[in-house]
Each structure stands twice: as structure tokens, then as C-alpha cells.
Design a protein around this motif. Sequence first.
Motif, PDB file in Angstrom:
ATOM      1  N   SER A 290       0.831  -1.198   0.000  1.00  0.00           N
ATOM      2  CA  SER A 290       0.000   0.000   0.000  1.00  0.00           C
ATOM      3  C   SER A 290       0.870   1.254   0.000  1.00  0.00           C
ATOM      4  N   HIS A 291       1.902   1.246   0.885  1.00  0.00           N
ATOM      5  CA  HIS A 291       2.815   2.399   0.919  1.00  0.00           C
ATOM      6  C   HIS A 291       3.541   2.554  -0.414  1.00  0.00           C
ATOM      7  N   ALA A 292       4.019   1.448  -0.962  1.00  0.00           N
ATOM      8  CA  ALA A 292       4.765   1.492  -2.223  1.00  0.00           C
ATOM      9  C   ALA A 292       3.880   1.997  -3.359  1.00  0.00           C
ATOM     10  N   GLY A 293       2.617   1.511  -3.372  1.00  0.00           N
ATOM     11  CA  GLY A 293       1.683   1.953  -4.412  1.00  0.00           C
ATOM     12  C   GLY A 293       1.403   3.436  -4.317  1.00  0.00           C
ATOM     13  N   ASN A 294       1.162   3.909  -3.105  1.00  0.00           N
ATOM     14  CA  ASN A 294       0.889   5.336  -2.901  1.00  0.00           C
ATOM     15  C   ASN A 294       2.097   6.187  -3.269  1.00  0.00           C
ATOM     16  N   PHE A 297       2.499   6.351  -7.009  1.00  0.00           N
ATOM     17  CA  PHE A 297       1.469   7.231  -7.588  1.00  0.00           C
ATOM     18  C   PHE A 297       1.873   8.688  -7.409  1.00  0.00           C
ATOM     19  N   MET A 298       2.356   9.048  -6.207  1.00  0.00           N
ATOM     20  CA  MET A 298       2.721  10.437  -5.943  1.00  0.00           C
ATOM     21  C   MET A 298       3.950  10.860  -6.750  1.00  0.00           C
ATOM     22  N   VAL A 299       4.898   9.923  -6.907  1.00  0.00           N
ATOM     23  CA  VAL A 299       6.090  10.233  -7.711  1.00  0.00           C
ATOM     24  C   VAL A 299       5.686  10.505  -9.155  1.00  0.00           C
ATOM     25  N   ASN A 300       4.792   9.689  -9.691  1.00  0.00           N
ATOM     26  CA  ASN A 300       4.296   9.908 -11.071  1.00  0.00           C
ATOM     27  C   ASN A 300       3.590  11.256 -11.182  1.00  0.00           C
ATOM     28  N   LEU A 301       2.800  11.565 -10.118  1.00  0.00           N
ATOM     29  CA  LEU A 301       2.057  12.831 -10.101  1.00  0.00           C
ATOM     30  C   LEU A 301       3.021  14.006 -10.052  1.00  0.00           C
ATOM     31  N   PHE A 302       4.096  13.833  -9.252  1.00  0.00           N
ATOM     32  CA  PHE A 302       5.107  14.888  -9.139  1.00  0.00           C
ATOM     33  C   PHE A 302       5.784  15.139 -10.487  1.00  0.00           C
ATOM     34  N   GLU A 303       6.093  14.043 -11.211  1.00  0.00           N
ATOM     35  CA  GLU A 303       6.771  14.177 -12.505  1.00  0.00           C
ATOM     36  C   GLU A 303       5.875  14.806 -13.557  1.00  0.00           C
ATOM     37  N   PHE A 315       4.814  16.822  -3.089  1.00  0.00           N
ATOM     38  CA  PHE A 315       6.008  16.444  -2.337  1.00  0.00           C
ATOM     39  C   PHE A 315       5.700  16.275  -0.848  1.00  0.00           C
ATOM     40  N   SER A 316       4.797  17.106  -0.329  1.00  0.00           N
ATOM     41  CA  SER A 316       4.423  16.972   1.088  1.00  0.00           C
ATOM     42  C   SER A 316       3.729  15.624   1.344  1.00  0.00           C
ATOM     43  N   HIS A 317       2.939  15.208   0.348  1.00  0.00           N
ATOM     44  CA  HIS A 317       2.288  13.897   0.458  1.00  0.00           C
ATOM     45  C   HIS A 317       3.334  12.772   0.408  1.00  0.00           C
ATOM     46  N   ILE A 318       4.322  12.970  -0.475  1.00  0.00           N
ATOM     47  CA  ILE A 318       5.392  11.969  -0.581  1.00  0.00           C
ATOM     48  C   ILE A 318       6.132  11.862   0.756  1.00  0.00           C
ATOM     49  N   LYS A 319       6.357  13.003   1.388  1.00  0.00           N
ATOM     50  CA  LYS A 319       7.050  13.015   2.675  1.00  0.00           C
ATOM     51  C   LYS A 319       6.230  12.284   3.746  1.00  0.00           C
ATOM     52  N   THR A 320       4.903  12.529   3.745  1.00  0.00           N
ATOM     53  CA  THR A 320       4.021  11.863   4.718  1.00  0.00           C
ATOM     54  C   THR A 320       4.036  10.350   4.524  1.00  0.00           C
ATOM     55  N   ILE A 321       3.960   9.922   3.246  1.00  0.00           N
ATOM     56  CA  ILE A 321       3.970   8.488   2.931  1.00  0.00           C
ATOM     57  C   ILE A 321       5.302   7.867   3.341  1.00  0.00           C
TER      58      ILE A 321
END
Length: 493
Positions: A290-294, A297-303, A315-321
Motif C-alpha cells: 500500500s505504501h509502495a503503491g501510494n 502514484f505520488m512520484v508519477n504525479l510529481f513528474e 512532495f508533502s504527500h510523498i514526505k508523509t507516505i
Amino acid sequence: MSFSEDHKFSGESIAHFARIIDSIHLGIWEYNTDTRQVKWSSGFYTALGYAPGEIECSYNYFFEHLLYYHDKPAFLKATYHPRHGGSPVAHIRLLTKQHGYQWFESTTQKHDTNDGPVIYGVLANINTLKINEIKAAENEFRCAEIGRIAKIGSWEIETATMKLVLTQEVYDIFELSSQVKMTIEEAISFFEPQFRPVMTNAIEQAVKFCKPYELEVLFRTARNNVIWVRAKGVPVLDSYGRCTTIRGVFQDIDSIKKKGITLQSSINLLDDQNKRLQNFAYIVSHNLRSHAGNLKFMVNLFEESNLDGDRTEVFSHIKTISESLSSTVGHLDEIVKIQSEISNERKVVSFDTIFNNVASALRTNIVSTGAKIHTDFSACPQIDYIPAYMESIFQNLLTNSLKYKHPDREPVINCSTQKAGNEVYLLFEDNGVGIDMPRYGDQLFGMYKTFHRNSDSKGIGLFITRNQVEALGGSIQVDSTVNVGTKFTVRLV
């Protein structure tokens, strides 16, 4: 001449008696110790399977060719017995014509005559009786050996008198001399207190209602050794269906029973470890995926984001995850550490010392909640345990009680120890909000399972506590009522 007139028989009567003796295959012999002259009756020859005159009638022939060499001392002892206290008897083996050596009973008498001292003897074939006697002795020895090897003996109760009879093997289990005679009550007193009523009731049911029984119970021997035994009783009935006797067996099954208990304990431990492993695998596969999937997803969204504001938010979401993933990995590391620390050396730890250390670390929480804490470790002040585990158990239980205090009252926490036999229990009780056991009881010790709305609830403390307790062979039980409080009963050893 009548028997009433005299105690002496005529020559004709004696000859008649001799013919009777010969006809029933009793052999009569006579030996003059001075002249060494030997006489054998017809029955003597017949008993050995020979015709009169077929073999040499002499002391030397009898002693060297007919009498088995091993029985010579016994025959001589009986023959030259000083004649005090009756006729000497010897059981000897003689070589017969058709059947090899057979057993005979030799009875002798000594009489002084004008020709010198004469020894008279009577030979009776007792081969069948002797063989049966030997077989019976062999069977008895074999049964005794089997009983000794299997640690099993037999017993009997005569219901009319309630007299108890025990075999030697049972006395061996009791570790008593067979000279000691016991009543049923005295025998039952050897059983451990909790099993005495069970044994008494089983015997009463067998006598009154002819009910057989088979029990495995704890027993304390005369030398104060506590062992497991199997007691089995079977009623013997008369023609009217009433119990006249109870016969049974008594067996030392201590090694078998303890191996069974150890095996069952190992099976239970393996089952628990398997469940923990499955839970661990679920956590790894579900939570990390679940963490890896999230994160992916956020890395793709960031790119894909071109705006600085969007990228900052992503990036803040990536940090939280990432922080959550780090926390999960940390929890998994703690679980793995539990299994690796089992081999750590146990030490004598003081409940009071460990608890005070934990309470000092949580002093701020205790003061802020106004908690009243009462401890009583007098029943068992110390225990052989892994210190880090004991500290963790106290910390998780105390933290839980403070975290889930009731909003309308100050927390009251009671912590104590109890001892039952060789088992040590830790009791931890509070008056907090409690847990809805019918609803959440089966999930209570699951990882990441929370049942209250506290923002700092992680659902990891009780999971770790249970794993630590069970890793050392203990168990943990919870009794809780909503708005009343919670009680943890921890069997440490």
C-alpha cells in the motif's frame, strides 16, 4: 488279623500293598548303607519305562547313569538327612527309556535292621506337574518383568470388606515396601489433593453402579516425587449383577505424559508462531504494498506536474507516505527483534524495580492525568525473565491505561503479581473507558487494530506485548467492560 488287633501287617498283606504300589507306577527302592546292596521294585522299573532286569540294579548305575548330575547334591542331602521333622523330599530328574529326563519326587525313610541301616525311598513321577509349575513360574516372572519394564502393576478391592491388595509393582510405584499394608483411604491420600475426590468418587461409582473407570492423575510417592499415573478399575459382578470385586491396573505414565504435554505445548507454540508469521506476512504484503503503491502514484504525479505549487503539495504527500513507511518498517523490525531476542539470557528481575523505572519515564503522563497507581508484588517479588521484555510489557500496559482513561474520572491503576504452583501471573487493572469485547475481542491483539478515536492510537503496543509474552511460553487474557475498565491477566511462566 484285623487292623484293630495289631499295627503289623502279614507278609501276604505287604506283598498285596506292593502290587498296588507297582500298579500305580510308584517306584520303591531300598539301599543298605553298610553292604551297599540295592533293591528296586517292579514299579521302579516301570516308572522309568524299563522292564525288571533290563538295567543294572546298583547304587553306582543309579547315581552315574540315571540321576541327572545337577540334581545329585539335592538327592544326597535328602537321602542322608538327619531325619528330624519328617521324611525328606527331593525333586530330581531321572533318565527314562522313552522320554529322556523327567522329574520325580523322591521321599526317603531310614530304618535300622539286623543287617545294618537301610534307607527306603519312594519315587513318584511328577513331570507334568513340575513342567506346569515351571511354566507358571516363567509366566509369572515374565509378567513381573513386563510390569517392571512398563511400570505397571495390578490391584484388587474386595467390596464386602473393602480390603485392598496390591502387587509388588504397585508398591514400587508407591516407592513403599510390600510389607506396608494400606487401606483404600490411605492409598488415596497419596494422590495430589485435587485428584483425591475424583479417585474416591470413581471407586464409589464402581462399587454402587458397577461403572468402570480410567483416569490419568497426579500422584505423590512416599519419597515425595510427583508423577503422572494411570488408574484403571473394572468391576467383577456376581450372578445378581452386584459388584463383588474391583480389579484394576496402576501404571507410572510420568515420562509418557510429560512428553505428551511437551509435544502439545510445542504444537501450540508452533500454531501461535504460524499465526504470527501469517500476520507478519499479511502486514508486509498489505501495508508495504500500500505504501509502495501510494509512493509510486505520488512520484508519477510529481513528474507530471508543471506548476510549483502542485509539486510542493505532492512532495508533502510523498514526505508523509515516506514517514509512514519508515514507521511501518520500524514496527516490523520490532516484531522480528522479539524472535531474535528469545535466545537472550534470562535474568532475575524485580517487578518493583522495573515498574518504577517505567513509571519514572512516564511521570509526565501520570501527573497530567492525575492517575493513582497501586502496586503489590509481594506474592512474587521477582522472576527469571528477559529484562527488556518485562520493561516493554509494563510500558505498553501502563501507557494503554493512561491513554484510554475515562474522561469523567481520574485513572486508578492496580498492578500486582500472583503465584499458582509454578506459574507466575501479572495482573494489570484500570478503570478506563474499557473495550467492547463482544465486538472487538478477537481483534484486540492484531497489529494496527484500534478501537478508540484517540489520535495517537497506533494499534501496535498490545500486538508487541502479546508476541513478547507468548515468545517466552506465556499467555495473556483480557477482561473488559465499556465505561467500567479493563483487566489484563498475564501468565508469564
